[in-house]
Design a protein around this motif. Sequence first.
Motif, PDB file in Angstrom:
ATOM      1  N   ASP A  65       0.946  -1.244  -0.162  1.00 43.49           N
ATOM      2  CA  ASP A  65      -0.090  -0.048   0.039  1.00 43.49           C
ATOM      3  C   ASP A  65       1.027   1.171  -0.002  1.00 43.49           C
ATOM      4  OD1 ASP A  65      -2.358  -1.493   0.251  1.00 43.49           O
ATOM      5  OD2 ASP A  65      -2.460  -1.468   2.222  1.00 43.49           O
ATOM      6  N   ILE A  66       2.119   1.054   0.340  1.00 43.69           N
ATOM      7  CA  ILE A  66       3.048   2.197   0.386  1.00 43.69           C
ATOM      8  C   ILE A  66       3.858   2.351  -0.789  1.00 43.69           C
ATOM      9  CG2 ILE A  66       5.040   3.379   1.757  1.00 43.69           C
ATOM     10  CD1 ILE A  66       3.646   2.237   4.176  1.00 43.69           C
ATOM     11  N   ILE A  67       4.412   1.186  -0.910  1.00 43.79           N
ATOM     12  CA  ILE A  67       5.260   0.980  -2.393  1.00 43.79           C
ATOM     13  C   ILE A  67       4.848   0.937  -3.543  1.00 43.79           C
ATOM     14  CG2 ILE A  67       6.883  -0.511  -3.411  1.00 43.79           C
ATOM     15  CD1 ILE A  67       7.403  -1.817  -0.575  1.00 43.79           C
ATOM     16  N   MET A  68       3.610   0.479  -3.783  1.00 43.06           N
ATOM     17  CA  MET A  68       3.093   0.528  -5.165  1.00 43.06           C
ATOM     18  C   MET A  68       2.692   2.254  -5.685  1.00 43.06           C
ATOM     19  SD  MET A  68       3.362  -2.011  -6.160  1.00 43.06           S
ATOM     20  CE  MET A  68       3.024  -2.087  -7.842  1.00 43.06           C
ATOM     21  N   PRO A  69       1.944   2.903  -4.876  1.00 45.68           N
ATOM     22  CA  PRO A  69       1.849   4.216  -5.322  1.00 45.68           C
ATOM     23  C   PRO A  69       3.290   5.000  -5.626  1.00 45.68           C
ATOM     24  CG  PRO A  69       0.382   3.945  -3.267  1.00 45.68           C
ATOM     25  CD  PRO A  69       1.379   2.724  -3.381  1.00 45.68           C
ATOM     26  N   VAL A  70       4.111   4.660  -4.924  1.00 48.83           N
ATOM     27  CA  VAL A  70       5.743   5.230  -5.207  1.00 48.83           C
ATOM     28  C   VAL A  70       6.143   4.866  -6.172  1.00 48.83           C
ATOM     29  CG1 VAL A  70       8.132   5.535  -4.242  1.00 48.83           C
ATOM     30  CG2 VAL A  70       5.995   5.789  -2.562  1.00 48.83           C
ATOM     31  N   LEU A  71       6.111   3.431  -6.640  1.00 55.43           N
ATOM     32  CA  LEU A  71       6.368   3.083  -7.941  1.00 55.43           C
ATOM     33  C   LEU A  71       5.737   3.593  -9.119  1.00 55.43           C
ATOM     34  CD1 LEU A  71       7.131  -0.709  -7.241  1.00 55.43           C
ATOM     35  CD2 LEU A  71       8.738   1.168  -7.887  1.00 55.43           C
ATOM     36  N   MET A  72       4.525   3.703  -8.836  1.00 56.56           N
ATOM     37  CA  MET A  72       3.578   4.083  -9.844  1.00 56.56           C
ATOM     38  C   MET A  72       3.902   5.487 -10.317  1.00 56.56           C
ATOM     39  SD  MET A  72       1.209   3.630 -12.017  1.00 56.56           S
ATOM     40  CE  MET A  72      -0.116   2.181 -11.530  1.00 56.56           C
ATOM     41  N   ALA A  73       4.073   6.348  -9.197  1.00 52.65           N
ATOM     42  CA  ALA A  73       4.705   7.705  -9.380  1.00 52.65           C
ATOM     43  C   ALA A  73       5.963   7.969 -10.061  1.00 52.65           C
ATOM     44  CB  ALA A  73       4.604   8.393  -8.145  1.00 52.65           C
ATOM     45  N   PHE A  74       6.843   6.766  -9.614  1.00 55.10           N
ATOM     46  CA  PHE A  74       8.068   7.075 -10.182  1.00 55.10           C
ATOM     47  C   PHE A  74       7.995   6.795 -11.907  1.00 55.10           C
ATOM     48  CE2 PHE A  74      11.833   4.272 -11.703  1.00 55.10           C
ATOM     49  CZ  PHE A  74      12.905   5.392 -11.659  1.00 55.10           C
ATOM     50  N   PHE A  75       7.437   5.745 -12.318  1.00 61.02           N
ATOM     51  CA  PHE A  75       7.118   5.546 -13.654  1.00 61.02           C
ATOM     52  C   PHE A  75       6.499   6.624 -14.389  1.00 61.02           C
ATOM     53  CE2 PHE A  75       7.204   0.706 -12.541  1.00 61.02           C
ATOM     54  CZ  PHE A  75       8.567   0.572 -12.897  1.00 61.02           C
ATOM     55  N   GLU A  93      15.181   5.010 -18.245  1.00 57.83           N
ATOM     56  CA  GLU A  93      14.391   6.319 -18.835  1.00 57.83           C
ATOM     57  C   GLU A  93      13.644   6.057 -20.160  1.00 57.83           C
ATOM     58  OE1 GLU A  93      14.431  11.079 -19.662  1.00 57.83           O
ATOM     59  OE2 GLU A  93      16.074  10.124 -18.693  1.00 57.83           O
ATOM     60  N   ILE A  94      14.835   5.588 -20.913  1.00 62.09           N
ATOM     61  CA  ILE A  94      14.163   5.197 -22.470  1.00 62.09           C
ATOM     62  C   ILE A  94      13.224   4.060 -22.364  1.00 62.09           C
ATOM     63  CG2 ILE A  94      14.906   4.381 -24.675  1.00 62.09           C
ATOM     64  CD1 ILE A  94      17.689   5.756 -24.128  1.00 62.09           C
ATOM     65  N   ILE A  95      13.482   3.044 -21.631  1.00 63.28           N
ATOM     66  CA  ILE A  95      12.471   1.839 -21.543  1.00 63.28           C
ATOM     67  C   ILE A  95      11.199   2.305 -20.924  1.00 63.28           C
ATOM     68  CG2 ILE A  95      12.210  -0.283 -20.336  1.00 63.28           C
ATOM     69  CD1 ILE A  95      13.958  -0.543 -22.940  1.00 63.28           C
ATOM     70  N   ILE A  96      11.330   2.946 -19.766  1.00 60.43           N
ATOM     71  CA  ILE A  96      10.146   3.276 -19.086  1.00 60.43           C
ATOM     72  C   ILE A  96       9.036   4.034 -20.060  1.00 60.43           C
ATOM     73  CG2 ILE A  96       8.936   4.371 -17.279  1.00 60.43           C
ATOM     74  CD1 ILE A  96      11.329   3.495 -15.512  1.00 60.43           C
ATOM     75  N   LYS A  97       9.544   5.359 -20.468  1.00 58.99           N
ATOM     76  CA  LYS A  97       9.143   6.078 -21.281  1.00 58.99           C
ATOM     77  C   LYS A  97       8.389   5.373 -22.575  1.00 58.99           C
ATOM     78  CE  LYS A  97      12.209   9.410 -21.796  1.00 58.99           C
ATOM     79  NZ  LYS A  97      12.946  10.585 -22.345  1.00 58.99           N
ATOM     80  N   SER A  98       9.287   4.481 -23.389  1.00 62.86           N
ATOM     81  CA  SER A  98       8.820   3.956 -24.409  1.00 62.86           C
ATOM     82  C   SER A  98       7.777   2.999 -24.036  1.00 62.86           C
ATOM     83  CB  SER A  98       9.853   3.076 -25.073  1.00 62.86           C
ATOM     84  OG  SER A  98      10.407   2.198 -24.313  1.00 62.86           O
ATOM     85  N   TYR A  99       7.801   2.127 -23.098  1.00 61.71           N
ATOM     86  CA  TYR A  99       6.864   1.243 -22.940  1.00 61.71           C
ATOM     87  C   TYR A  99       5.469   1.830 -22.286  1.00 61.71           C
ATOM     88  CZ  TYR A  99       4.650  -2.788 -20.270  1.00 61.71           C
ATOM     89  OH  TYR A  99       3.813  -3.447 -20.029  1.00 61.71           O
ATOM     90  N   LEU A 100       5.473   2.766 -21.261  1.00 62.38           N
ATOM     91  CA  LEU A 100       3.951   3.263 -20.930  1.00 62.38           C
ATOM     92  C   LEU A 100       3.561   4.192 -21.873  1.00 62.38           C
ATOM     93  CD1 LEU A 100       5.356   4.330 -17.133  1.00 62.38           C
ATOM     94  CD2 LEU A 100       3.868   2.532 -18.272  1.00 62.38           C
ATOM     95  N   ILE A 101       4.416   5.078 -22.752  1.00 63.39           N
ATOM     96  CA  ILE A 101       3.750   5.854 -23.525  1.00 63.39           C
ATOM     97  C   ILE A 101       3.203   4.774 -24.834  1.00 63.39           C
ATOM     98  CG2 ILE A 101       4.345   7.548 -25.773  1.00 63.39           C
ATOM     99  CD1 ILE A 101       6.282   8.863 -23.985  1.00 63.39           C
ATOM    100  N   GLY A 102       3.791   3.687 -25.065  1.00 55.18           N
ATOM    101  CA  GLY A 102       3.349   2.647 -25.911  1.00 55.18           C
ATOM    102  C   GLY A 102       2.247   2.118 -25.512  1.00 55.18           C
ATOM    103  N   LEU A 103       2.052   1.890 -24.319  1.00 56.77           N
ATOM    104  CA  LEU A 103       0.725   1.486 -23.606  1.00 56.77           C
ATOM    105  C   LEU A 103      -0.429   2.356 -24.075  1.00 56.77           C
ATOM    106  CD1 LEU A 103       1.578  -0.394 -20.203  1.00 56.77           C
ATOM    107  CD2 LEU A 103       1.434  -1.493 -22.595  1.00 56.77           C
ATOM    108  N   LEU A 104      -0.095   3.723 -23.563  1.00 55.66           N
ATOM    109  CA  LEU A 104      -1.245   4.706 -23.751  1.00 55.66           C
ATOM    110  C   LEU A 104      -1.663   4.599 -25.358  1.00 55.66           C
ATOM    111  CD1 LEU A 104       0.087   7.778 -21.758  1.00 55.66           C
ATOM    112  CD2 LEU A 104      -1.388   6.245 -21.115  1.00 55.66           C
TER     113      LEU A 104
END
Length: 385
Positions: free
Chosen positions: A29-39, A194-205
């Motif tokens: 409950d503490i870690i997942m919002p932090v990880l989501m916010a990080f991504f 940074e490249i992986i996370i951006k390409s993956y999450l933007i790709g998901l949208l």
Amino acid sequence: MKELPLTVRRSIELIGICLLGALLSIGNDIIMPVLMAFFLSIVLLPLYRFLRAWKFPEFLSILLPILLGAVFIAGVIWFFSAQISILAADFPQIQKNVNYHLNNISDWINNKTDFSTKEQIKFLNDQSNKLLTNAGNIIGGAAGSITSAFIFIGLVPIYIYLFLSYKNLLLRFVFVWFEPDQHKKVKEVMKETEIIIKSYLIGLLIQIAYITVLLGGILLLLDIKHALLIGVIFALLNLIPYVGALIGNLLGVMLTLTSSQELLPIFTVLGVIAIVQFLDNNILMPRIVGSKVKINAFAAILGVFIAGSLAGISGMFLALPLVAVLKIIFDRSNIFKPWGILLGDENPVKSPMRFPKLRMSSKKVDKELKIENDITPLEKRQNNK
């Protein structure tokens, strides 16, 4: 300092993995919002940099991307709610169709077994009573889940703001953690992450958008009821690797069954979903996300289930980017390199039992395996030749 024996190092690694899993389970409950916010903060970082380059105050440069993200999410929720309202308006017809299908199933059971209609009704009544008995617990659990979801949604924007505000402090902390001779590798890991996370999450949208348009649009043209709702549900569930697509197919069939008394629309929905999935998996998504990091299917599926059991739905959504980040870190660490091999998709055609060079961890063998598995880009393959 004397190096620890290999067995001791491997034991420490396994204990560390178990402790990490326990920490994630206890404090999800503490870690997942932090990880989501990080991504999400990494996804919003280019817009933040753009605004800062145009001399916007830092406060506005952080707040505007967060507000744009909130507007987008609000739009998705509104669209989904509108489709649910249309479904609710058809409830009398849905009830009629469900009764029709239940009667057909009852007749089939009567013909194939000795289980009479009276016994079937008794069984359904017993199950209904059990469901009503547990209704209080179900409602209480749902209320708790909704409360947790609102807390999650409320915390994520705050964490995003803090990540972007204190990014330089956090970067300095990471560099100070390592010895100066390791800083080059640390910098490479952070840039690639940074490249992986951006390409993956933007790709998901982008994936959500084109699956909704393609699947919902085609079903709408074929006069399937609740076509857009099926498209939205499948697009959102498809974010959960492998498992989501299966659930999306089942929900698509259920929605079609409740809106029609014929079987042809069901096969139509399944056929269109199969075509859209084929286009998504083999043509569209690989070109959008690219092939920066390859995760094998076994590691991906296992990661989804483990993350789901430890951290729920949010863990399942974040499983693949987390595994990808871990692979980047493992590949650049001499200690954890075997774990990077385990997560990767560089599957040898030949057996390491017969070819000793495959038992070794060397850059030359890694390059050969990447070319063999079509992971290395074409220009790099030509350079290697």
